[in-house]
Design a protein around this motif. Sequence first.
Motif, mmCIF file in Angstrom:
data_model
loop_
_atom_site.group_PDB
_atom_site.id
_atom_site.type_symbol
_atom_site.label_atom_id
_atom_site.label_comp_id
_atom_site.label_asym_id
_atom_site.label_seq_id
_atom_site.Cartn_x
_atom_site.Cartn_y
_atom_site.Cartn_z
ATOM 1 N N THR A 196 0.819 -1.217 0.000
ATOM 2 C CA THR A 196 0.000 0.000 0.000
ATOM 3 C C THR A 196 0.852 1.266 0.000
ATOM 4 O O THR A 196 0.344 2.354 0.259
ATOM 5 N N HIS B 228 -6.628 -1.798 7.652
ATOM 6 C CA HIS B 228 -7.422 -1.037 6.685
ATOM 7 C C HIS B 228 -8.517 -1.896 6.073
ATOM 8 O O HIS B 228 -9.533 -1.374 5.596
ATOM 9 N N GLU C 282 -3.804 4.163 5.301
ATOM 10 C CA GLU C 282 -4.676 3.250 4.570
ATOM 11 C C GLU C 282 -6.089 3.239 5.149
ATOM 12 O O GLU C 282 -7.075 3.114 4.409
#
Length: 574
Positions: A104, A263, A304
């Motif tokens: 991410t 997340h 995130e």
Amino acid sequence: MNTTLTTTRGRVSPGSTTDTVSGSTGSTGSARNASARSTSGSPYLEIIGELGERYADILTPAALDFLAELHDRFAGTRHDLLAARLQTGVDAANGRDPHFLGETEHIRSDRAWRVAGAGPGLEDRRVEITGPTDRKMAINALNSGAKVWLADQEDATSPTWANVIEGQITLFDAVRGQLSFDSSDGKSYRVTGGETGVTPTIVMRPRGWHLVEKNIEFVDRAGRRMAASGSLIDFGLYFFHNAQALIDSGTGPYFYLPKLESHREARLWNEIFTFAQERVGIAHGTIRATVLIETIQAAFEMQEILYELREHCAGLNAGRWDYIFSIIKTFRARGRRFVFPDRKQITMAVPFMRDYAELLVATCHQRGAYAIGGMSAFIPNRRDPAVTERALEQVAADKRREAIDGYDGTWVAHPDLIPTAQAEFDRVLGEHPHQLGRTRDWVRVTAAQLLDVASIGGEITEAGVRDNVVIALRYIESWLRGVGAAAIDNLMEDAATAEISRSQIWQWIHDNSVTAEGSRIDTAWVEAVVAEVFAGLPRTPGDRFDDALAVFRTSALEPEFPAFFTVRAYARFL
């Protein structure tokens, strides 16, 4: 799903034409087994708990239908995410530390995206008051002069069936301006808005993903029965009944989201919000959520989490007490590197807590999100001016640090602390409602800094062990009686601080820690401390100290470490 209900012989069962549960049994009613069964054979909910006065106002067929849809769509993902938590725990026990995710990195490096930000009524959050949703406490919060009331169905509420549903009744009445309370001693409480005449914006906190609601069962498409999700029940009932009324009043359906660990869990909440808004016919993005960063795993995924919730996100909160508990829990068997000293020595000024706090502010302001500070545990004592003076001094110092560090608001747990907290934020914010324009791009926090527990220093004392035993026993006893926020020795204790107390005892035993006085902390030694403390507790008819002792022993003194003491205690005792 076309769900309908009627009452028959004191029971609630599937019907065909009614819109609401009829024949409420009153506060001592014994109606049970209310079913929200679809006439088309879809999944449904069955109510196991007794139906009290006005429960029918909340547990309507339409509301139960909505809850059944939430469970049908999202309960499976919830189970998958809870299983993922177990694997994360195994990884940590085997030496794999949390880290910033490589997959991410593109989200963190993209500086263009922003969150939705404040909804109507959330523009100024400089002081928020937290507390449970019983009627008297709710009225006190609404008259407190705070900008926001965190209506807490989580750590400040013991999840008895009465607290869960009557808390929803409280919120239903508060949203509609009809909340009142007449106590048994003849006192009357009414919502006036206090000195300002303005009531706080309500932000409701549902239970975390790990908790169930055993008084409502979900029956899935295969006919399998399972306890309903506490999160979905709390969110679903509040949203279904109050979303439009909140919008009409000029605010909206706002939530605090507790104990997220990834997340992916934030993504699930976002999917629930999207479905819920469409289902009741309000605009996408009306909901606003503030996420508590109160687990060590979430600290590595702040960006995130904001990204997944960006269309519904107002900010993040530094949930300091659960954060400390999360670190102890995650690394409890990893040796001296992660052993904490006495709880009193774990302050927001120690290096790894400073790094966590500064990272949260920098992350929020980079993305247009509010950063909300945590709650100091100190509370005033109106009968003891010296205690009150010390509490106000400590709260002022705590809130001064938060305001200077860039936070946009903070929490208090007592109305008397609001002027002190607000003065510190007024001094920094002035007439501005927030500090979003003051980005902190220079803040750089590494994984090693977030995990540097050893930087605390300090020591474990016999007094610290005893304090933990006292707090855990007294709080758990209060919780078992249905009181989830308890003033103990001039500190406001809730489930999070009790979790710290019992988990520190467990960790010290299993690390073979030694007190500053030279006593080795093993089970036998702690049992002797427990026996001494228990013998000195003030006993009254109907207290729950015997049960509290059983809960403490299973959560602090046995080889197995329960992830949350509340899970087993809820299943056995509430």
